[in-house]
Structure formats: structure tokens, C-alpha cells
Design a protein around this motif. Sequence first.
Motif, mmCIF file in Angstrom:
data_model
loop_
_atom_site.group_PDB
_atom_site.id
_atom_site.type_symbol
_atom_site.label_atom_id
_atom_site.label_comp_id
_atom_site.label_asym_id
_atom_site.label_seq_id
_atom_site.Cartn_x
_atom_site.Cartn_y
_atom_site.Cartn_z
ATOM 1 N N SER A 11 21.656 -9.950 -49.551
ATOM 2 C CA SER A 11 20.634 -9.530 -48.588
ATOM 3 C C SER A 11 19.386 -10.404 -48.684
ATOM 4 O O SER A 11 18.444 -10.236 -47.916
ATOM 5 N N ILE A 12 19.379 -11.329 -49.622
ATOM 6 C CA ILE A 12 18.214 -12.204 -49.818
ATOM 7 C C ILE A 12 18.215 -13.301 -48.760
ATOM 8 O O ILE A 12 19.200 -13.972 -48.535
ATOM 9 N N ARG A 13 17.080 -13.438 -48.067
ATOM 10 C CA ARG A 13 16.935 -14.470 -47.053
ATOM 11 C C ARG A 13 16.585 -15.781 -47.719
ATOM 12 O O ARG A 13 15.763 -15.828 -48.629
ATOM 13 N N ARG A 14 17.216 -16.842 -47.266
ATOM 14 C CA ARG A 14 16.921 -18.161 -47.829
ATOM 15 C C ARG A 14 15.481 -18.577 -47.551
ATOM 16 O O ARG A 14 14.951 -18.328 -46.476
ATOM 17 N N SER A 15 14.892 -19.220 -48.505
ATOM 18 C CA SER A 15 13.523 -19.703 -48.382
ATOM 19 C C SER A 15 13.481 -20.918 -47.458
ATOM 20 O O SER A 15 14.416 -21.709 -47.411
ATOM 21 N N ASP A 16 12.381 -21.068 -46.759
ATOM 22 C CA ASP A 16 12.167 -22.247 -45.925
ATOM 23 C C ASP A 16 11.504 -23.380 -46.708
ATOM 24 O O ASP A 16 11.144 -24.398 -46.132
ATOM 25 N N LEU A 17 11.351 -23.206 -48.017
ATOM 26 C CA LEU A 17 10.654 -24.183 -48.850
ATOM 27 C C LEU A 17 11.211 -25.586 -48.684
ATOM 28 O O LEU A 17 10.461 -26.559 -48.672
ATOM 29 N N GLY A 55 0.571 -36.446 -46.028
ATOM 30 C CA GLY A 55 0.483 -35.115 -46.616
ATOM 31 C C GLY A 55 1.667 -34.208 -46.344
ATOM 32 O O GLY A 55 1.549 -32.987 -46.495
ATOM 33 N N ALA A 56 2.796 -34.776 -45.947
ATOM 34 C CA ALA A 56 3.987 -33.950 -45.700
ATOM 35 C C ALA A 56 4.382 -33.222 -46.981
ATOM 36 O O ALA A 56 4.127 -33.699 -48.090
ATOM 37 N N PRO A 57 5.020 -32.049 -46.849
ATOM 38 C CA PRO A 57 5.429 -31.302 -48.036
ATOM 39 C C PRO A 57 6.418 -32.088 -48.896
ATOM 40 O O PRO A 57 7.259 -32.817 -48.377
ATOM 41 N N GLU A 96 -2.626 -30.158 -59.779
ATOM 42 C CA GLU A 96 -3.164 -31.158 -58.855
ATOM 43 C C GLU A 96 -2.166 -31.506 -57.760
ATOM 44 O O GLU A 96 -2.556 -31.815 -56.630
ATOM 45 N N ALA A 97 -0.879 -31.436 -58.057
ATOM 46 C CA ALA A 97 0.141 -31.708 -57.037
ATOM 47 C C ALA A 97 0.103 -30.661 -55.928
ATOM 48 O O ALA A 97 0.371 -30.979 -54.763
ATOM 49 N N GLN A 98 -0.255 -29.424 -56.270
ATOM 50 C CA GLN A 98 -0.363 -28.382 -55.250
ATOM 51 C C GLN A 98 -1.357 -28.769 -54.166
ATOM 52 O O GLN A 98 -1.129 -28.507 -52.982
ATOM 53 N N SER A 99 -2.449 -29.406 -54.564
ATOM 54 C CA SER A 99 -3.454 -29.811 -53.577
ATOM 55 C C SER A 99 -2.939 -30.932 -52.675
ATOM 56 O O SER A 99 -3.543 -31.240 -51.650
ATOM 57 N N LEU A 100 -1.824 -31.544 -53.074
ATOM 58 C CA LEU A 100 -1.194 -32.601 -52.280
ATOM 59 C C LEU A 100 0.044 -32.077 -51.543
ATOM 60 O O LEU A 100 0.920 -32.851 -51.160
ATOM 61 N N ASN A 101 0.111 -30.746 -51.381
ATOM 62 C CA ASN A 101 1.213 -30.104 -50.656
ATOM 63 C C ASN A 101 2.554 -30.349 -51.355
ATOM 64 O O ASN A 101 3.576 -30.539 -50.714
ATOM 65 N N THR A 102 2.507 -30.381 -52.690
ATOM 66 C CA THR A 102 3.691 -30.715 -53.481
ATOM 67 C C THR A 102 3.977 -29.642 -54.517
ATOM 68 O O THR A 102 3.075 -29.190 -55.222
ATOM 69 N N VAL A 103 5.244 -29.267 -54.607
ATOM 70 C CA VAL A 103 5.733 -28.390 -55.664
ATOM 71 C C VAL A 103 6.366 -29.277 -56.724
ATOM 72 O O VAL A 103 7.232 -30.091 -56.413
#
Length: 168
Positions: A11-17, A55-57, A96-103
Motif C-alpha cells: 500500500s506504500i506509494r512510491r516516492s517521487d524523489l 540547480g537541478a535535483p 551543505e548539499a541540501q542547499s544545493l538541492n542534493t540528497v
Amino acid sequence: DGARLLRPGSSIRRSDLYKHTAIYKIFCDSIDTTDPTTFADALDLVRRISNLTAGAPQIAYLVGWQHKGHDTGYPDVFTVNERLGGLNGLCKLMHEAQSLNTVVSFHDNYDDAYQEESGWDPELVARDMTGALARGGVWGNRQSYVINPWKYAQAAGKERIRRTLAMY
């Protein structure tokens, strides 16, 4: 294959990450690496890719971030490679990577274990047809053993996930 097998009943929906995201690995260190990619170097790479892609993810998987590098220390993943900048350097990279739209995430093996490592538990290792411990690959001249996923998931694997998420 496992995800495809289990997905229809979930029932878990896939993430759009992962949609429309640049996904790559950064090889940091291994036992025989003479010039590792430090966490500061990795941040520079993330920054350069961010600049090139407006700045793309991104999702950057670190390889060799634990112990002495790639495929060392398993099943323990709670010792960060000091040669790369240690826990503080890793946390700085992730923040700091978070501020660059990066996981920033980890290349991690939940099915590898080494006898000489502190987390070794032969009760969690799969057995072959003869009852002997199931051997995996040989990495850095060290024999790996295959963790039994069913046994590992019952307790140790869940605790590893909980501790990993809490730590990082």
C-alpha cells in the motif's frame, strides 16, 4: 527483483524523489586508494554539478565512506572514514548539499559481513547446501560472507536502519 515481486501487494506509494533527478555515485576511498575523494572534495563535485545543471535535483551516493573505504567494516556502518573527514565532515557535506538541492546518501551492503569486523555474527550468515557459512566475494583480499536476509531483517537489520537514520 524483490521490489517488483512485493510492490503489487504494497500500500506504500512510491516516492517521487528519483523523478527528474541526476543520480550518481562518488567513489571516496578503498583499502588500496592512494588519493581518496574527501567529503570536502565530494561537496565541490556536488556544487559543480549543481552549477552545470542550474540547480537541478541530485542524489549522490557515497562509496567507501565508512571504516577504511569501500566494502570495509560490514556489517558495521557506524564508523565514518576519518581519512575523508570523519563524521563532522560527512555531516557538513550532507547539510551543505541540501542547499544545493542534493540528497547525499550511501552505497551500503546489507548482505555483506566480514569475520574480522566488530559486527560479525555467524548466526546471521546464510548457509550453503552443506551447512557451511555462505561465502560472498573476495574484496581487498578479504573473504565476505552473505548475510541471511530473513534472519537479518528480524532484528539486526531493523536496528541498523534505525541507527543509520538517527545518526545521519
